[in-house]
Design a protein around this motif. Structure first.
Motif, short mmCIF file in Angstrom:
data_model
loop_
_atom_site.label_atom_id
_atom_site.label_comp_id
_atom_site.label_asym_id
_atom_site.label_seq_id
_atom_site.Cartn_x
_atom_site.Cartn_y
_atom_site.Cartn_z
N ARG A 173 44.34 44.80 40.60
CA ARG A 173 43.24 45.72 40.33
C ARG A 173 43.10 46.74 41.45
N ALA A 174 43.25 46.28 42.69
CA ALA A 174 43.07 47.16 43.86
C ALA A 174 44.14 48.24 43.94
N VAL A 175 45.37 47.88 43.58
CA VAL A 175 46.45 48.86 43.70
C VAL A 175 46.75 49.56 42.37
N GLU A 234 47.82 42.45 37.65
CA GLU A 234 46.46 41.98 37.35
C GLU A 234 46.49 41.01 36.16
N VAL A 264 43.12 40.32 41.76
CA VAL A 264 42.38 41.26 42.61
C VAL A 264 43.32 42.29 43.24
N THR A 265 44.49 41.84 43.67
CA THR A 265 45.46 42.76 44.26
C THR A 265 45.92 43.78 43.23
#
Length: 59
Positions: A23-25, A31, A20-21
């Motif tokens: 994907r977020a950044v 990912e 998730v991290t």
């Protein structure tokens, strides 16, 4: 619960956080590492579940 179940679920959780991290950044490498770690954790937890079932006599 046995050691494999605990460690597997911990790896799943850590992998999900990384996924998730990443994907977020926008970090594809992080990912993908998270996805791999999550999958590894699922396998280890499944192995632990199987060991527990066999130990209890449930197949």
């Amino acid at each position: 619960m046995n050691k494999d179940q605990v460690e597997g679920r911990a790896k799943e959780t850590t992998g999900k956080v990384k996924e998730v991290t990443g994907r977020a950044v926008g970090n594809d490498e992080l990912e993908n590492k998270g996805k791999i770690q999550k999958g590894t954790g699922k396998v280890q937890a499944g192995y632990g579940d199987l060991k527990e079932d066999l130990k209890k006599g449930n197949r």
